[in-house]
Design an enzyme around this catalytic site. Structure first.
Site, mmCIF file in Angstrom:
data_model
loop_
_atom_site.group_PDB
_atom_site.id
_atom_site.type_symbol
_atom_site.label_atom_id
_atom_site.label_comp_id
_atom_site.label_asym_id
_atom_site.label_seq_id
_atom_site.Cartn_x
_atom_site.Cartn_y
_atom_site.Cartn_z
ATOM 1 N N TYR A 1 0.830 -1.197 0.000
ATOM 2 C CA TYR A 1 0.000 0.000 0.000
ATOM 3 C C TYR A 1 0.874 1.260 0.000
ATOM 4 C CZ TYR A 1 -3.946 3.002 1.492
ATOM 5 O OH TYR A 1 -4.934 3.952 1.579
ATOM 6 N N SER B 1 1.503 -7.756 2.351
ATOM 7 C CA SER B 1 0.537 -6.753 2.778
ATOM 8 C C SER B 1 -0.495 -6.515 1.661
ATOM 9 C CB SER B 1 1.263 -5.473 3.182
ATOM 10 O OG SER B 1 0.390 -4.586 3.839
ATOM 11 N N ASP C 1 1.251 -8.509 14.464
ATOM 12 C CA ASP C 1 0.928 -7.570 13.389
ATOM 13 C C ASP C 1 -0.309 -6.761 13.769
ATOM 14 O OD1 ASP C 1 0.404 -6.250 11.012
ATOM 15 O OD2 ASP C 1 0.706 -8.021 9.747
ATOM 16 N N HIS D 1 4.180 -6.620 11.421
ATOM 17 C CA HIS D 1 3.858 -6.595 9.989
ATOM 18 C C HIS D 1 5.062 -6.953 9.124
ATOM 19 C CE1 HIS D 1 1.071 -5.722 6.823
ATOM 20 N NE2 HIS D 1 1.813 -4.770 6.292
#
Length: 335
Positions: free
Chosen positions: A92, A185, A271, A308
């Protein structure tokens, strides 16, 4: 998020009921057919680099609505014959960057296509693919067009991701029967979406996947990108029903249930960006609607004390070994 054996046991059994719209399959079939009505390759030109062991090309392909989408195609220099291909999707707020930024897969001997994220570059990495479609929604990519699934940014981005597979198969030096998709992700969410829409992939590698179990994710995750949806709803209180409806068309669990390719997952139990339960929701239902004599192979790698970032280099090594083994097994050919 603290780790415990009980938590992991709960995650391994977590399989929420994801509400799918009645026209989910029709929606994506029509979207894909429209995109496929145009030739996929728009432009392919050599890209000069200072990398003597790799060759790169600047690729433009036709994505959603025929929009031009940029990508880097990179492969080992001087290697004759078709190679298995890896299509990689970025996270992202990132773009494709420069051709020397992501070299793991081509240096491992694969033909590698790195897709740009339309309209997203500038937060964490450079890119040069615009998203020319405007619609009511919030200021962040995850909220662009969020009031209607037909206008939603992720309808376009997922379509681009599918077309990237078409594009790599049209490029020279690619073994079209051995194509894998990979991402972390947001990229991991796109890889799952492609796995549910493209029935003849050979492998899927997804780490800390975004876009999974969306309703729960928005409710429990504070950081972006899920937090951006929550912040949008904090202002546009009347939009909640429309937002949930739109998100139901892009939920990675729904795509994972339709997937047929072997899958390799990675999740960090601490995460807070993409909560581990949401990735397990996709993993635990992966291939459930695949209509195969034997469910697709899948494996999960858990990193109890990581967030993450997951397993980072340790996980990449596991991916490399798994993909090498998977692509050299006998698999279905395209018809």
């Amino acid at each position: 998020m603290p780790h415990s054996a009980a938590l992991l046991d709960d995650l391994q059994r977590y399989a929420p009921e994801i509400v799918e719209p009645d026209d989910f399959d029709e929606f994506w079939r029509d979207t894909r057919l429209d995109a496929a009505s145009r030739p996929v390759l728009v432009d392919v030109r050599p890209e000069p680099t200072d990398l003597r062991l790799l060759d790169s090309w600047d690729v433009t392909f036709a994505g959603f609505g025929g929009d031009p989408v940029r990508a880097w195609y990179t492969r080992p220099a001087g290697v004759a014959g078709p190679l298995p291909a890896v299509v990689e999707y970025a996270g992202y707020g990132r773009g494709r960057g420069l051709p020397h930024e992501r070299l793991t897969w081509p240096t491992a001997g694969y033909a590698h296509l790195l897709m740009d994220n339309r309209g997203q570059a500038g937060q964490y990495g450079a890119g040069d693919t615009p998203d020319p479609h405007g619609a009511p929604g919030g200021p962040w990519p995850v909220t662009w067009g969020i009031l209607d699934p037909r206008d939603y940014h992720y309808r376009r981005l997922i379509t681009d991701a599918v077309r990237a597979v078409d594009a790599v198969r049209a490029l020279p030096g690619v073994d079209g029967d051995r194509v894998a998709v990979v991402g972390n992700s947001q990229g991991g969410g796109l890889a799952l979406a492609v796995a549910g829409l493209v029935g003849d992939l050979r492998a899927v590698l997804t780490t800390a996947p975004f876009l999974c179990d969306m309703r729960r994710a928005v409710q429990v995750s504070e950081p972006a990108p899920y937090g951006e949806i929550a912040r949008y709803l904090a202002v546009h209180r009347e939009a909640e029903e429309a937002v949930w409806r739109t998100l139901s068309y892009v939920d990675g669990v729904s795509f994972a249930r339709r997937a047929t390719a072997p899958a390799h997952f990675g999740i960090g139990l601490r995460d807070t960006v993409c909560p581990p339960s949401t990735g397990f929701a996709a993993y635990n239902q992966y291939g459930a609607l695949a209509r195969l004599p034997v469910p697709p192979a899948r494996e999960m790698h858990v990193y109890p004390f990581n967030g993450h970032e997951g397993g980072e280099a340790v996980h990449v090594r596991r991916q490399l070994r798994w993909l090498d083994s998977t692509l050299h097994r006998a698999g279905p050919s395209r018809t």
